[in-house]
Motif scaffolding. Structure first.
Motif, mmCIF file in Angstrom:
data_model
loop_
_atom_site.group_PDB
_atom_site.id
_atom_site.type_symbol
_atom_site.label_atom_id
_atom_site.label_comp_id
_atom_site.label_asym_id
_atom_site.label_seq_id
_atom_site.Cartn_x
_atom_site.Cartn_y
_atom_site.Cartn_z
ATOM 1 N N GLU A 225 -10.027 -31.592 -47.969
ATOM 2 C CA GLU A 225 -9.306 -31.387 -46.708
ATOM 3 C C GLU A 225 -7.938 -32.057 -46.732
ATOM 4 O OE1 GLU A 225 -13.545 -30.588 -46.057
ATOM 5 O OE2 GLU A 225 -12.439 -32.237 -47.005
ATOM 6 N N LEU A 226 -7.878 -33.284 -47.250
ATOM 7 C CA LEU A 226 -6.608 -34.003 -47.291
ATOM 8 C C LEU A 226 -5.705 -33.480 -48.408
ATOM 9 C CD1 LEU A 226 -7.731 -37.702 -46.631
ATOM 10 C CD2 LEU A 226 -6.735 -36.072 -45.020
ATOM 11 N N ASP A 227 -6.312 -32.891 -49.433
ATOM 12 C CA ASP A 227 -5.544 -32.355 -50.547
ATOM 13 C C ASP A 227 -4.923 -31.009 -50.177
ATOM 14 O OD1 ASP A 227 -4.559 -32.688 -53.113
ATOM 15 O OD2 ASP A 227 -6.167 -31.540 -54.026
ATOM 16 N N LYS A 228 -5.743 -30.115 -49.636
ATOM 17 C CA LYS A 228 -5.284 -28.766 -49.303
ATOM 18 C C LYS A 228 -4.697 -28.664 -47.902
ATOM 19 C CE LYS A 228 -8.257 -26.125 -52.415
ATOM 20 N NZ LYS A 228 -9.187 -24.982 -52.514
ATOM 21 N N MET A 229 -4.911 -29.691 -47.100
ATOM 22 C CA MET A 229 -4.431 -29.701 -45.717
ATOM 23 C C MET A 229 -5.004 -28.533 -44.907
ATOM 24 S SD MET A 229 -2.461 -32.240 -44.710
ATOM 25 C CE MET A 229 -2.699 -33.755 -45.650
ATOM 26 N N GLU A 230 -6.282 -28.263 -45.140
ATOM 27 C CA GLU A 230 -6.980 -27.239 -44.373
ATOM 28 C C GLU A 230 -8.490 -27.470 -44.470
ATOM 29 O OE1 GLU A 230 -5.652 -23.693 -46.543
ATOM 30 O OE2 GLU A 230 -7.724 -23.446 -47.235
ATOM 31 N N PHE A 231 -9.232 -26.891 -43.510
ATOM 32 C CA PHE A 231 -10.689 -26.939 -43.579
ATOM 33 C C PHE A 231 -11.265 -25.752 -42.820
ATOM 34 C CE2 PHE A 231 -9.508 -29.472 -39.870
ATOM 35 C CZ PHE A 231 -10.365 -29.014 -38.884
ATOM 36 N N PHE A 232 -12.528 -25.440 -43.104
ATOM 37 C CA PHE A 232 -13.190 -24.269 -42.524
ATOM 38 C C PHE A 232 -14.142 -24.700 -41.422
ATOM 39 C CE2 PHE A 232 -16.515 -20.919 -42.601
ATOM 40 C CZ PHE A 232 -15.718 -19.822 -42.307
ATOM 41 N N ARG B 73 -5.923 -39.202 -55.971
ATOM 42 C CA ARG B 73 -5.164 -38.356 -55.041
ATOM 43 C C ARG B 73 -4.296 -39.161 -54.082
ATOM 44 N NH1 ARG B 73 -9.577 -35.482 -56.590
ATOM 45 N NH2 ARG B 73 -9.477 -33.201 -56.561
ATOM 46 N N CYS B 74 -4.287 -40.482 -54.253
ATOM 47 C CA CYS B 74 -3.521 -41.343 -53.348
ATOM 48 C C CYS B 74 -2.391 -42.032 -54.097
ATOM 49 C CB CYS B 74 -4.431 -42.414 -52.731
ATOM 50 S SG CYS B 74 -5.761 -41.782 -51.688
ATOM 51 N N PHE B 75 -1.376 -42.437 -53.333
ATOM 52 C CA PHE B 75 -0.387 -43.390 -53.848
ATOM 53 C C PHE B 75 -0.842 -44.750 -53.351
ATOM 54 C CE2 PHE B 75 3.408 -45.846 -54.304
ATOM 55 C CZ PHE B 75 4.052 -45.296 -55.402
ATOM 56 N N ARG C 257 2.560 -30.902 -42.328
ATOM 57 C CA ARG C 257 1.789 -31.865 -43.118
ATOM 58 C C ARG C 257 2.004 -33.278 -42.568
ATOM 59 N NH1 ARG C 257 -0.331 -32.814 -48.420
ATOM 60 N NH2 ARG C 257 -0.164 -30.600 -48.900
ATOM 61 N N PRO C 258 0.934 -33.936 -42.114
ATOM 62 C CA PRO C 258 1.095 -35.304 -41.603
ATOM 63 C C PRO C 258 1.312 -36.302 -42.737
ATOM 64 C CG PRO C 258 -1.223 -34.686 -41.593
ATOM 65 C CD PRO C 258 -0.459 -33.460 -41.997
ATOM 66 N N ILE C 259 1.921 -37.423 -42.398
ATOM 67 C CA ILE C 259 2.002 -38.547 -43.327
ATOM 68 C C ILE C 259 0.692 -39.318 -43.168
ATOM 69 C CG2 ILE C 259 3.191 -40.701 -43.863
ATOM 70 C CD1 ILE C 259 5.729 -39.424 -42.655
ATOM 71 N N VAL C 260 -0.122 -39.317 -44.213
ATOM 72 C CA VAL C 260 -1.449 -39.933 -44.144
ATOM 73 C C VAL C 260 -1.388 -41.348 -44.714
ATOM 74 C CG1 VAL C 260 -3.880 -39.738 -44.786
ATOM 75 C CG2 VAL C 260 -2.525 -37.660 -44.390
ATOM 76 N N ILE C 261 -1.768 -42.312 -43.896
ATOM 77 C CA ILE C 261 -1.827 -43.714 -44.334
ATOM 78 C C ILE C 261 -3.267 -44.188 -44.170
ATOM 79 C CG2 ILE C 261 -1.036 -46.067 -43.896
ATOM 80 C CD1 ILE C 261 1.632 -44.913 -42.993
ATOM 81 N N ILE C 262 -3.842 -44.661 -45.270
ATOM 82 C CA ILE C 262 -5.240 -45.090 -45.305
ATOM 83 C C ILE C 262 -5.275 -46.579 -45.627
ATOM 84 C CG2 ILE C 262 -7.487 -44.750 -46.417
ATOM 85 C CD1 ILE C 262 -6.464 -41.921 -47.211
ATOM 86 N N GLU D 183 3.911 -36.224 -51.040
ATOM 87 C CA GLU D 183 2.976 -35.605 -50.091
ATOM 88 C C GLU D 183 1.534 -35.981 -50.425
ATOM 89 O OE1 GLU D 183 3.979 -31.416 -50.048
ATOM 90 O OE2 GLU D 183 5.446 -31.766 -48.452
ATOM 91 N N LYS D 184 1.359 -37.273 -50.704
ATOM 92 C CA LYS D 184 0.033 -37.818 -50.988
ATOM 93 C C LYS D 184 -0.317 -38.870 -49.941
ATOM 94 C CE LYS D 184 -0.123 -37.333 -56.049
ATOM 95 N NZ LYS D 184 -1.462 -36.726 -56.157
ATOM 96 N N PRO D 185 -1.617 -39.066 -49.677
ATOM 97 C CA PRO D 185 -1.990 -40.169 -48.790
ATOM 98 C C PRO D 185 -1.556 -41.501 -49.386
ATOM 99 C CG PRO D 185 -3.842 -38.657 -49.102
ATOM 100 C CD PRO D 185 -2.786 -38.260 -50.086
ATOM 101 N N LEU D 186 -1.099 -42.403 -48.539
ATOM 102 C CA LEU D 186 -0.741 -43.753 -48.972
ATOM 103 C C LEU D 186 -1.934 -44.656 -48.707
ATOM 104 C CD1 LEU D 186 1.263 -45.936 -49.915
ATOM 105 C CD2 LEU D 186 2.024 -46.128 -47.533
#
Length: 279
Positions: free
Chosen positions: A131-138, A171-173, A151-156, A26-29
């Motif tokens: 935001e990408l770590d906790k999957m939330e923002f204010f 924080r990424c793979f 939780r989306p699959i995040v590809i960067i 569950e980490k951004p790629l």
């Protein structure tokens, strides 16, 4: 939920492992590689393979991290207040949701592509860490917390134009897409042009790799440029024999699809001149 490539995308075993590891952890790629090696297309093929929707955020040099969350249009609200528009009573009318918000509020799991992150300023990746770590923002204007429903699959993707912050990298793979070897590139070409004759395919790829290996080349042609070039060869019905270098003109036929700057053209011209002088 495992990615193994698709009929339209030739994926290596290492790349499959990277995609599936990022999903499991569950980490951004984070995908790096030469331009034109299929980094952006990977996200689309992961979406297609797993039956998920895709949300694409294409980064520019002027893009700010906040735009991925939301933007508050204070100017429009001020203008409407001067006109006495009752719309101003709901501040939510002036908030434009960003791509990350869209991914977070999706009822079904999606693929979130953050494309060419290295185009933005150096602080951009760090501004998205939490935001990408906790999957939330204010959202300060409405005093609400937006949490990811699925939780989306995040590809960067990154073309490696600038170094990314270490805190972000942790924080990424990470996976680097190597330029495909000739056998892999053959498979890629055959996916796009299944009717191509073996003689033309081999002659074209041999010539293509000869071009890539020219010492001093400023910009090596990419996979996507190889596909464009081969498409032209097929349209023009070029004879495979005509693709061989004869020393008089080292530039390949229809070289405009492969060579994209004048410095490299001059390099080929100098090499051809030197080859003629040595005869």
């Amino acid at each position: 939920m495992k990615f193994t490539g698709t009929q339209n995308y030739i994926s290596t075993e290492d790349l499959n492992v990277a995609v599936n590891a990022a999903i499991t952890l569950e980490k951004p790629l984070l995908i790096k590689g030469e331009p034109g090696t299929g980094k952006t297309e990977l996200a689309r093929q992961v979406s297609d393979s797993l039956g998920l929707g895709i949300i694409e955020w294409n980064i520019k040099s002027t893009t700010k991290a906040q735009q991925g969350l939301y933007e508050y249009d204070a100017v429009s609200r001020l203008r409407d207040s001067q006109l006495g528009d009752k719309k101003i009573e709901n501040i939510g009318n002036y908030i434009k949701k960003g791509k990350i918000w869209n991914a977070f509020e999706s009822k079904e799991r999606s693929v979130l592509l953050i494309d060419e992150i290295d185009k933005a300023d150096i602080e951009f990746p760090n501004d998205l860490l939490q935001e990408l770590d906790k999957m939330e923002f204010f959202v300060y204007e409405t005093n609400e917390i937006v949490k990811a429903k699925k939780r989306p699959i995040v590809i960067i993707t990154s073309n490696n134009e600038k170094e990314l912050p270490e805190a972000f990298l942790r924080r990424c793979f990470f996976h680097y897409i190597k330029f495909p070897e000739i056998d892999t590139l053959k498979k890629i070409v055959q996916v796009h042009f299944p009717e191509i004759k073996k003689s033309l395919l081999e002659a074209a790829l041999n010539r293509f790799f000869e071009v890539r290996e020219i010492p001093g080349l400023k910009k090596k042609p990419s996979t996507s440029e190889a596909l464009d070039w081969i498409k032209l060869l097929l349209i023009e019905d070029i004879n495979p024999i005509d693709l061989k270098s004869d020393g008089k003109d080292l530039l390949p036929k229809l070289h405009g699809a492969l060579i994209k700057n004048e410095q490299d053209i001059h390099l080929f011209e100098r090499l051809a001149f030197m080859a003629r002088g040595n005869r």
